[in-house]
Design an enzyme around this catalytic site. Structure first.
Site, short mmCIF file in Angstrom:
data_model
loop_
_atom_site.label_atom_id
_atom_site.label_comp_id
_atom_site.label_asym_id
_atom_site.label_seq_id
_atom_site.Cartn_x
_atom_site.Cartn_y
_atom_site.Cartn_z
CD GLU A 1 -3.02 -1.07 2.25
OE1 GLU A 1 -2.73 -0.53 3.32
OE2 GLU A 1 -4.12 -1.58 2.04
CD GLU B 1 -3.78 -6.14 2.44
OE1 GLU B 1 -4.63 -5.52 3.12
OE2 GLU B 1 -2.57 -5.91 2.49
C1 BG6 Z 1 -4.38 -3.00 4.78
C2 BG6 Z 1 -3.02 -3.48 5.21
O1 BG6 Z 1 -4.42 -1.63 5.02
O2 BG6 Z 1 -5.50 -3.45 5.42
C3 BG6 Z 1 -3.02 -4.63 6.20
O3 BG6 Z 1 -2.18 -3.76 4.14
C4 BG6 Z 1 -4.20 -4.48 7.13
O4 BG6 Z 1 -1.78 -4.67 6.84
C5 BG6 Z 1 -5.48 -4.54 6.31
O5 BG6 Z 1 -4.21 -5.39 8.17
C6 BG6 Z 1 -6.73 -4.49 7.14
O6 BG6 Z 1 -6.72 -3.40 7.98
P1 BG6 Z 1 -6.91 -3.54 9.53
O7 BG6 Z 1 -6.65 -2.22 10.07
O8 BG6 Z 1 -8.30 -4.01 9.73
O9 BG6 Z 1 -5.92 -4.56 10.00
#
Ligand code: BG6
Length: 470
Positions: free
Chosen positions: A172, A365
Site C-alpha cells: 500500500e 487483500e
Molecule cells: C491493509 C493493510 O491496510 O488493510 C493490512 O495492508 C491491514 O496490513 C489490512 O491489516 C486491514 O486493515 P486492519 O486495520 O483491519 O488490520
C-alpha cells in the site's frame, strides 16, 4: 453466467510478518517500527516495546507456521502472500552483512509452502521499517534509505530467487500520505511533517521500487514484480460537478502511485500539484531514467471499501477508513469498524485500473474484519459460524467475476488475514478476518490454538471448484 474463474487463477490468502509472526526479538531480529506501535494508528508510539503490544507475540506464526500452512494447503491454496520482516534480515537496517538466522527462517517458510505446491507471493516491505532506520534517518525522507533497501533486496533476491517468483515492492505504497510512520518509517510526527519532505520520501520509495524491479529482472529473469496500492475508489457524493472534480482530485492522489509505477513518469496533475504546493522534488541523476525503464509487470492492490468525496466536506458526514476517510456514502452499509461495504466497488476498481494501466491485476487483500464468537458444536468441535464473512467474500468474488467478464485480466485473489491476526490500524486481535480462528484475546489471554471457522469449508469449496461454487 459461468462462475468458473480462468484456469490457473491464483487463489489464496494473505498476511504480513509483523501482524502474525510475533517472536519480535528472537534469532537476532532487530526492533521494527511496529514493535513500538501498540495502538496501531490510533495512538502514540512508545520508546521501547511494551507488553500491551499484541504484535510482539502476534499469533506466534513464527513457531507455528508449519501447522498453519498445512491448514492453508487443506483449503487448496495456490498462493500465499506474506512479507519478509526487514529487521530479521538486517536488524538495524544499515549493516553490511545480513542475519543468517533471519534468512534461514524464510528459507524454511518458503520450503514449507513449496512442499504443498503453494506459490509464495512476497511483500518486501509491509509496514515495518527497522526502527533504527526510522529514528536515525527519519525513514524514507532520507535518500540513504534507497541504498539500505537495495542491499536488503539484493540479499533476499539472491537467497530466495529460486523459490519466489512473485514480489511486491511496498505494501500500500500510497498509504504513506496518511500514515508516514507506519508506512514510510518517518519518525517526524505527522503533524510536523512538511509536504516537501513527505513527497520527497515518496520519490525515494518510487525510485527504490523501480530499482528493485530492475534488480529483480536482472537476478531472476522469470520473476514477476508488482507494485501494491491501497485502492479506495472515490465516488462523487452528488452529481454536482464540484463534487465530481473533488472526487477526481482525491482519486489522483492514489492513482499517481500507479501511474509512476506503470508509465514510468510523474503525471501532469502531480506536477501541477507540486507547483501549487511549492514542492520541489529533488531528483538525482538517473532517477528519471530508472523510473521510465523499470516499470512493473503487474499491479496489485487491496480493496476493502469505497468512499465519497464532496467539494464542501462540511455538508457531508466524515467516513471511517483504515487509513483514509473520505465522506460517508448514504447508500452503503458499514462493517462493525465503520468501513463501507461495497462489493461493486471491486469491479469498478478492476475496470478503472485496467482501463488506465492495461496491466494484469492481482487482488492481494480483501476481507471483512468482524467480531467472531467461538462456539462448541454438539459433537464438541469448536467453530465460528461466520456467515457474514462468507456473504462478504462471496459478494465481492461475484463482482470480481463480473470484471473478468468485462475483460479485465485478474491474476489471483488472496483474501486478507486468512488466519486471524493483529489489525494494522487498531492493533486488535478482536478484529478478525480469518478462515481460521486463533484463540488469543486483546488482554493477552488465550491458548493460541487454531479452529476452523465455517468459512474454511466454504473457501475450500470455492477453490476446489475454481469459483463455480461461490
Ligand atoms: C491493509 C493493510 O491496510 O488493510 C493490512 O495492508 C491491514 O496490513 C489490512 O491489516 C486491514 O486493515 P486492519 O486495520 O483491519 O488490520
Amino acid at each position: 453466467m459461468n462462475m468458473r474463474f480462468p484456469d490457473g487463477f491464483l487463489w489464496g490468502g494473505a498476511v504480513a510478518a509483523n501482524q502474525c509472526e510475533g517472536a519480535y526479538n528472537e534469532d537476532g531480529k532487530g526492533l521494527s517500527t511496529q514493535d513500538v506501535a501498540p495502538h496501531g494508528i490510533k495512538g502514540p508510539i512508545t520508546k521501547e516495546p511494551t507488553s500491551d503490544n499484541m504484535k510482539l507475540i502476534g499469533i506466534d506464526f513464527y513457531h507455528r507456521y508449519k501447522d498453519d500452512i498445512k491448514l492453508f494447503a487443506e483449503m487448496g491454496f495456490k498462493v500465499f502472500r506474506t512479507s519478509i520482516a526487514w529487521s530479521r534480515i538486517f536488524p538495524g537496517g544499515d549493516e553490511k552483512e545480513p542475519n543468517e538466522k533471519g534468512l534461514q527462517f524464510y528459507d524454511d517458510l518458503f520450503d514449507e509452502l513449496l512442499k504443498y505446491g503453494i506459490e509464495p507471493l512476497v511483500t518486501i516491505s509491509h509496514y515495518e521499517t527497522p526502527l533504527h532506520l526510522s529514528v536515525k534517518y527519519d525513514g524514507w525522507v532520507n535518500r540513504d534509505m534507497i541504498s539500505f533497501y537495495e542491499r536488503y533486496v539484493r540479499t533476499i533476491f539472491n537467497r530466495y530467487g529460486s523459490k519466489v517468483k512473485y514480489w511486491l515492492t511496498f505494501n500500500e505504497i500510497n498509504s504513506v500520505l496518511h500514515e508516514p510512520f507506519m508506512s514510510g518509517g518517518i519518525y517526524t510526527d505527522k503533524s510536523q511533517l512538511k509536504k516537501q519532505d513527505l513527497y520527497q520520501a515518496i520519490h525515494h520509495e518510487l525510485v527504490a521500487s523501480a530499482l528493485a524491479t530492475k534488480i529483480g529482472h536482472e537476478m531472476m529473469p522469470d520473476s514477476k514484480i508488482g507494485c501494491m496500492i491501497l485502492s479506495m475508489p472515490m465516488y462523487a457524493l452528488t452529481s454536482d460537478p464540484d463534487d465530481v472534480i473533488a472526487a477526481m482530485k482525491a482519486d489522483h492522489m492514489n492513482t499517481f502511485f500507479g501511474d509512476v509505477h506503470v508509465r514510468g513518469e510523474y503525471p501532469g496533475y502531480m506536477k501541477r500539484y507540486f507547483k501549487e504546493n511549492d514542492i520541489q522534488i529533488q531528483m538525482a541523476d538517473g532517477d528519471e531514467a530508472l523510473l521510465k525503464n523499470h516499470t512493473v509487470d503487474f499491479v496489485s492492490f487491496s480493496y476493502y471499501m469505497s468512499a465519497c468525496e464532496a467539494a464542501d466536506r462540511l455538508k457531508a458526514q466524515a467516513g471511517e477508513g483504515n487509513l483514509m476517510g473520505g465522506v460517508t456514502n448514504p447508500y452503503l452499509k458499514q462493517s462493525e469498524w465503520g468501513w463501507a461495504i461495497d462489493p461493486q466497488g471491486i469491479r469498478y476498481v478492476l475496470n478503472q485500473f485496467y482501463d488506465r494501466w492495461q496491466k494484469p491485476l492481482f487482488i492481494v487483500e480483501n476481507g471483512l474484519g468482524a467480531v467472531d464468537e467461538l462456539i462448541t458444536e454438539p459433537d464438541g468441535t469448536k467453530t465460528v459460524l461466520d456467515d457474514y464473512r462468507i456473504n462478504y467474500l462471496r459478494d465481492h468474488l461475484i463482482q470480481v467475476r463480473e470484471a473478468i467478464e468485462d475483460g479485465v485480466p485478474v491474476m489471483g485473489y488472496t483474501s486478507w488475514g486468512c488466519i486471524d491476526l493483529v489489525s494494522a490500524s487498531t492493533a486488535q486481535l478482536k478484529k478478525r478476518y480469518g478462515f481460521i480462528y486463533v484463540d488469543r484475546n486483546d488482554d493477552g489471554t488465550g491458548t493460541l490454538n487454531r479452529y476452523k471457522k465455517k468459512s474454511f469449508e466454504w473457501y475450500k469449496n470455492v477453490i476446489g471448484t475454481n469459483g463455480e461454487n461461490l
